[in-house]
Design an enzyme around this catalytic site. Structure first.
Site, short mmCIF file in Angstrom:
data_model
loop_
_atom_site.label_atom_id
_atom_site.label_comp_id
_atom_site.label_asym_id
_atom_site.label_seq_id
_atom_site.Cartn_x
_atom_site.Cartn_y
_atom_site.Cartn_z
N HIS A 57 48.37 -60.48 22.17
CA HIS A 57 48.42 -59.30 21.29
C HIS A 57 48.35 -59.75 19.83
CE1 HIS A 57 50.80 -57.83 24.91
NE2 HIS A 57 49.69 -57.09 24.91
N CYS B 39 43.66 -50.51 41.32
CA CYS B 39 44.57 -51.55 40.84
C CYS B 39 45.48 -50.92 39.78
CB CYS B 39 43.82 -52.73 40.23
SG CYS B 39 44.96 -53.91 39.45
ZN ZN Z 1 43.85 -55.32 38.10
#
Ligand code: ZN
Length: 519
Positions: free
Chosen positions: A23, A129
């Site tokens: 980040h 996912c």
């Molecule tokens: Zn993933």
């Protein structure tokens, strides 16, 4: 020189954990661009924020046994607080769960795309996912696992809202190939063009409220569904500007901006370079002009992971080594293409070699020589320099412009570093200490030469302070102070960079890094 506004964003990370060094990379890169464009006379709006509405946040809060809002508030605060230790010149921060600008804007974006006929309901089954908050086709998985997270996706079957992405393939391809939507580096542009050429399927843009655990923004007119978190999150680039709440501000910073620049990591390229521009086109809004993609950092050879494993807290790192050392490593050592491995040794080496020894030593020597030979008074410019200097400084502005236009931070800092290197070579060639000795022995020409050398060197240090501003704003200010006369005299020489210890417990004090042994 154009001085049209520039809008610059980072992605908004989901706040299922505290920030990590990846980040910091994106934030520092964006900060450099913001400072650079401001220096070039553009009004800049540099925006970051947090993606609070992700299912991952809900799951992480559950695991921690904390309420979702309380959980995201605590982590979001840690992201916002990076501005201090990383010296970020952020203009605006948006938090998608609590900012009153956000929900109204996301709803409006939904309605605009619905009015264009691009939203419809259908039954859907797919492999999802949660880590990516995305559906995958079977052939996109690697050995049945998510390529980003290495976990087996869930099979999800439900009735969802879909966005007619398929309608925008031609428009997107044209915008990208014509360069109106620039994607850097070129390899990433080619990746996006190949994805578009493979055919764009409509994508699901809502979840059942049940599966979203009731967290997120309800679909307007369909309370059983929550808007897909990516739709919600991408919307931040508009909602923070006042889309749906402040049209004048939106007109200035989105519609009226000469550049709308998104910085992002390679893992979210498709969302930004395909889904997002298509959503904007559907809503009748202008597209981004620049998408600048960075690769990933690893830590000591291991993939950065928020949940245990390799991670480095950027704020703690700044506490140990200082803001300048971290920014310099991120900008100077991380290549534009390819993943980069972070180690403390590399950070320390770069900081000592180029900051303390290279730039710091230069400034220190120059200020010390002016103190010693001219009682701190910077000599007037004279035409008597024995050796010429200044090529690197002359080249730097254009080189920095060109490098930053394509998101090449290593090239840009190389142009600044070249100024210091040239100046250090100049000192060894011009040998001012010999000129000073000759002057003391009565050689007036040597005295004039010494004036010219010192004047040239102070000029270079001042330019260094200036060119460093976007990259190391704190160091730039210290160098400027060291090379600015007060009551006609430079302040006494002090090291501008701490010499770093590999083991920070041994203290990173401002030791006498400058080896003024020639003086
Ligand atoms: Zn993933």
């Amino acid at each position: 020189m154009t001085t049209a506004p520039i809008y610059l964003t980072t992605t908004i990370p989901y706040v299922n954990a505290k920030p990590h060094l990846g980040h910091a990379l994106e934030l520092v890169q964006a900060d450099v661009l913001a400072r650079h464009y401001r220096r070039r006379g553009h009004p800049v709006r540099f925006q970051t924020g947090t993606d609070d509405n992700s299912l991952k946040n809900v799951l992480a809060a559950d695991a921690a046994g904390v309420g979702v809002q309380e959980f995201v508030d605590a982590n979001a605060e840690a992201f916002v607080a990076l501005a201090g230790p990383l010296s970020l010149s952020v203009d605006d921060v948006i938090r998608t769960s609590s900012d009153p600008r956000h929900r109204a804007g996301v709803e409006r974006l939904w309605q605009a795309c619905a009015s264009a006929g691009d939203l419809y309901r259908r039954h859907y089954e797919g492999l999802y996912c949660v880590g990516c908050e995305a559906f995958y086709a079977a052939d996109e998985l690697s050995s049945g696992l998510c390529p980003e997270h290495g976990v087996r996706p869930q099979r999800v079957a439900e009735e969802n809202w879909f966005f007619r992405l398929s309608r925008y393939a031609g428009r997107l391809r044209d915008e990208i190939t014509a360069g109106r939507l620039r994607i850097e580096p070129a390899g990433r542009r080619n990746e996006v063009l190949a994805f578009i050429a493979g055919g764009l399927a409509d994508f699901s843009v809502s979840r059942s409220t049940e599966r979203a655990h009731g967290w997120g923004i309800p679909v307007p007119g369909d309370p059983g569904q929550v808007i897909y978190v990516w739709w919600d999150a991408l919307g931040n680039y508009l909602t923070a500007l006042g889309y749906g709440s402040d049209e004048a501000n939106l007109a200035r910073w989105w519609t009226g901006a000469s550049r709308r620049v998104h910085l992002l990591g390679k893992g979210v390229l498709r969302f930004h370079a395909v889904y997002w521009p298509a959503m904007l086109a559907s809503a009748g809004l202008r597209l981004p002009t620049d998408i600048i993609v960075h690769d990933y950092l690893t830590v000591e050879g291991r993939k950065i992971s928020k949940s245990g494993g390799a991670s480095v807290d950027p704020a703690a790192l700044a506490g140990e080594y200082g803001t300048d050392a971290i920014r310099w490593w991120l900008l100077r050592d991380v290549p534009r293409i390819g993943d980069a491995d972070f180690t403390r040794e590399r950070l320390v080496h770069k900081a000592n070699d180029e900051l303390a020894h290279g730039i710091g030593n230069l400034v220190n020597r120059v200020v010390a020589m002016i103190g010693k030979y001219r009682d701190g008074v910077v000599p007037p410019d004279r035409e008597h320099a024995p050796v010429s200097v200044g090529r690197a400084g002359h080249r730097a502005p254009a080189a920095i412009d060109a490098a930053l236009a394509v998101g090449d931070f290593r090239q840009a800092t190389a142009a600044v570093w070249a100024i210091a290197e040239e100046a250090n070579r100049y000192i060894s060639q011009a040998r001012p200490w010999l000129l000073a000795r000759a002057e003391r022995d009565g050689d007036q020409e040597a005295g004039r030469q010494l004036d010219a050398v010192l004047a040239a060197l102070v000029g270079i240090c001042r330019q260094l302070a200036d060119e460093l501003k976007p990259f190391l704003p704190d160091a730039a200010a210290r160098i400027a102070r060291q090379t600015t006369a007060l009551d006609g005299v430079l302040p006494p020489a002090q090291p501008v960079f701490a010499r770093q210890e590999s083991n920070p417990a041994a203290s990173a004090t401002f030791s006498a890094s400058a080896s003024c042994n020639e003086l």
